[in-house]
Write an enzyme that holds these catalytic residues in place. Structure first.
Site, PDB file in Angstrom:
ATOM      1  N   HIS A  82       0.853  -1.107   0.109  1.00  0.00           N
ATOM      2  CA  HIS A  82       0.011   0.089   0.112  1.00  0.00           C
ATOM      3  C   HIS A  82       0.367   1.336   0.024  1.00  0.00           C
ATOM      4  CE1 HIS A  82      -3.270   2.397   0.962  1.00  0.00           C
ATOM      5  NE2 HIS A  82      -2.807   3.144   1.601  1.00  0.00           N
ATOM      6  N   GLY A 138     -10.419  -6.583   7.076  1.00  0.00           N
ATOM      7  CA  GLY A 138     -10.759  -5.169   6.854  1.00  0.00           C
ATOM      8  C   GLY A 138      -9.900  -4.384   5.350  1.00  0.00           C
TER       9      GLY A 138
HETATM   10  C1  GAR Z   1       1.550   1.390  -6.046  1.00  0.00           C
HETATM   11  O1  GAR Z   1       1.525   2.308  -6.476  1.00  0.00           O
HETATM   12  C2  GAR Z   1       0.285   0.137  -5.293  1.00  0.00           C
HETATM   13  O2  GAR Z   1       1.055   0.733  -4.041  1.00  0.00           O
HETATM   14  C3  GAR Z   1      -0.845   0.346  -5.467  1.00  0.00           C
HETATM   15  O3  GAR Z   1      -1.076   0.777  -6.712  1.00  0.00           O
HETATM   16  C4  GAR Z   1       0.322   1.167  -7.329  1.00  0.00           C
HETATM   17  C5  GAR Z   1       0.244   0.032  -8.330  1.00  0.00           C
HETATM   18  O4  GAR Z   1       1.802  -0.036  -9.054  1.00  0.00           O
HETATM   19  N1  GAR Z   1      -1.569  -0.204  -4.543  1.00  0.00           N
HETATM   20  C6  GAR Z   1      -2.997   0.527  -3.955  1.00  0.00           C
HETATM   21  O5  GAR Z   1      -2.877   1.821  -4.153  1.00  0.00           O
HETATM   22  C7  GAR Z   1      -3.719  -0.957  -3.352  1.00  0.00           C
HETATM   23  N2  GAR Z   1      -4.543  -0.065  -2.943  1.00  0.00           N
HETATM   24  P1  GAR Z   1       2.453  -0.998  -9.459  1.00  0.00           P
HETATM   25  O6  GAR Z   1       0.863  -1.437 -10.874  1.00  0.00           O
HETATM   26  O7  GAR Z   1       3.123  -0.510 -10.943  1.00  0.00           O
HETATM   27  O8  GAR Z   1       2.761  -1.990  -9.241  1.00  0.00           O
END
Ligand code: GAR
Length: 203
Positions: free
Chosen positions: A111, A145
């Site tokens: 996250h 959660g």
């Molecule tokens: C990342 O920043 C990850 O932490 C976030 O989405 C992005 C995916 O990047 N995840 C969330 O926000 C989950 N709630 P990526 O597809 O380049 O790995």
């Protein structure tokens, strides 16, 4: 002994998936990425897995009768590939309690904030709007959660006065690409145990 098998679920770009693939390919992360699943047919994560020769599947929520069917399909693919740990790497949906109950302490998520601050969507924008001076990323086990499960590790970054969502997200992402492989290495080495809310890391 063969390496532990993980399954990665991603909704988009897949840079965290790539970070894991690179460490595995470099021989510094003793894992096998057995399968990649996406809920988006146009996710670049699928392209990355194809290039690396990793089996990949699309399970679209809209093509399923309901959440139960969606999660049963995910579960079936993961089990068919012998997955031991499910890694949510940019998966933008909440898994329901039925799925989580089937994978107790076997789902981890990355996250882009220091939980419990800024859970849910647009964590980087939330941090900026709140005026936080420090934010970062969290790797955690997933419970029922939203972004509430036991924390494995976190990495902090400063929020600069000149930041917009793009610059802040990029700074956080660089840390994500270190944090997720690190957490997976600890898991693969059998060094993580969950005691109540806390993850204990063996030295
Ligand atoms: C990342 O920043 C990850 O932490 C976030 O989405 C992005 C995916 O990047 N995840 C969330 O926000 C989950 N709630 P990526 O597809 O380049 O790995």
């Amino acid at each position: 002994m063969s390496n532990h098998k993980i399954g990665v679920i991603a909704s988009g770009r897949g840079s965290n998936l790539q970070a894991i693939m690179d460490k595995v390919a470099a021989g510094v992360l003793p894992l096998e990425i057995a399968v990649v699943v996406s809920d988006k047919s146009d996710a670049f994560a699928l392209e990355r897995s194809k290039r690396a020769g990793i089996p990949s599947f699309v399970v679209e929520r809209g093509q399923c009768a309901g959440k139960r069917e969606f999660e049963e399909k995910l579960d079936g693919i993961l089990r068919a590939h012998g997955v031991e740990l499910v890694v949510l790497a940019g998966f933008m949906r909440i898994l329901g309690p039925d799925f989580i109950a089937r994978w107790p302490q076997r789902v981890i998520n990355i996250h882009p904030a220091l939980l419990p601050s800024f859970p849910g969507l647009d964590a980087q924008g939330q941090a900026l709007r709140y005026g936080a001076k420090i934010t970062g990323c969290t790797v955690h086990f997933v419970d029922e959660g939203m972004d509430t499960g036991p924390i494995i590790l976190q990495k902090a970054v400063p929020v600069e006065a000149s930041d917009d969502e793009e610059t802040l997200s990029a700074r956080i992402l660089r840390e994500e690409h270190k944090a997720l492989p690190e957490a997976l290495a600890l898991w693969a080495a059998g060094k993580l145990s969950v005691q109540g809310r806390k993850v204990v890391i063996e030295n």
